[in-house]
Design a protein around this motif. Structure first.
Motif, short mmCIF file in Angstrom:
data_model
loop_
_atom_site.label_atom_id
_atom_site.label_comp_id
_atom_site.label_asym_id
_atom_site.label_seq_id
_atom_site.Cartn_x
_atom_site.Cartn_y
_atom_site.Cartn_z
N ASP A 60 28.16 16.79 -4.14
CA ASP A 60 29.42 16.20 -3.66
C ASP A 60 29.24 14.70 -3.46
O ASP A 60 28.24 14.14 -3.92
CB ASP A 60 29.92 16.90 -2.38
N ALA A 61 30.18 14.08 -2.74
CA ALA A 61 30.15 12.63 -2.56
C ALA A 61 28.86 12.15 -1.89
O ALA A 61 28.45 11.01 -2.08
CB ALA A 61 31.36 12.18 -1.75
N THR A 62 28.22 13.01 -1.12
CA THR A 62 27.00 12.57 -0.42
C THR A 62 25.73 12.84 -1.22
O THR A 62 24.64 12.46 -0.79
CB THR A 62 26.88 13.24 0.97
#
Ligand SMILES: [Cu+2]
Length: 159
Positions: A60-62
């Motif tokens: 994901d975004a992280t």
């Protein structure tokens, strides 16, 4: 007459040497025979007899990661890896990083894997089940081949 006699004698000595030379090939054949034995050291997959631990493969975004990334298990347990997002993901072991003597059994316990790398999981809910059957205690670090550069790593501690 004397010269001829010496020539005949040396001829006999040479023949004798040739006759003796026929035995070594037989010895070589005997020594070569045990060689196929180590080649027949294939290990069969050992079945799951214990608990199944679930690990999600997430991107994901992280970043990219296994959830959880550290797993405590026992010999005979299973680790079920499930593809959640941003695949493809897989599970791969570096033979140099796992306990000595465990490579053959561990790799045999990975269905569809090639040299300790599982197949790539691309679709959500796709699973890869690793058996820890007949696996000795120790630390077994693993990684995701497509996301190794992004540090997608985990570690199984077999207790
Ligand atoms: Cu990955």
């Amino acid at each position: 007459m004397r010269v001829l006699g010496v020539a005949l004698l040396s001829g006999v000595v040479l023949l004798g040497a040739c006759g003796g030379g026929e035995t070594p090939p037989a010895d070589t054949a005997t020594t070569a025979a045990p060689a196929p034995a180590p080649a027949g050291g294939a290990v069969a997959a050992a079945p799951v007899t214990g608990t199944t631990h679930e690990v999600k493969m997430v991107g994901d975004a992280t970043g990219y990661r296994y959830e959880p990334a550290t797993i405590n298990a026992k010999p005979g347990d299973a680790i079920k890896f499930t593809m959640v997002s941003m695949g493809p993901h897989n599970v791969a072991f570096d033979p140099a990083a796992i306990p000595a003597g465990q490579k053959d059994q561990l790799f045999a316990n990975m269905p569809g894997a090639i040299d300790g790398s599982s197949p790539l999981l691309t679709m959500p809910n796709e699973e890869f089940i690793l058996s820890l059957g007949n696996i000795k205690p120790g630390k077994y670090p693993f990684f995701c081949t497509p996301h190794l550069a992004m540090n997608m790593r985990g570690e199984i501690t077999v207790q």
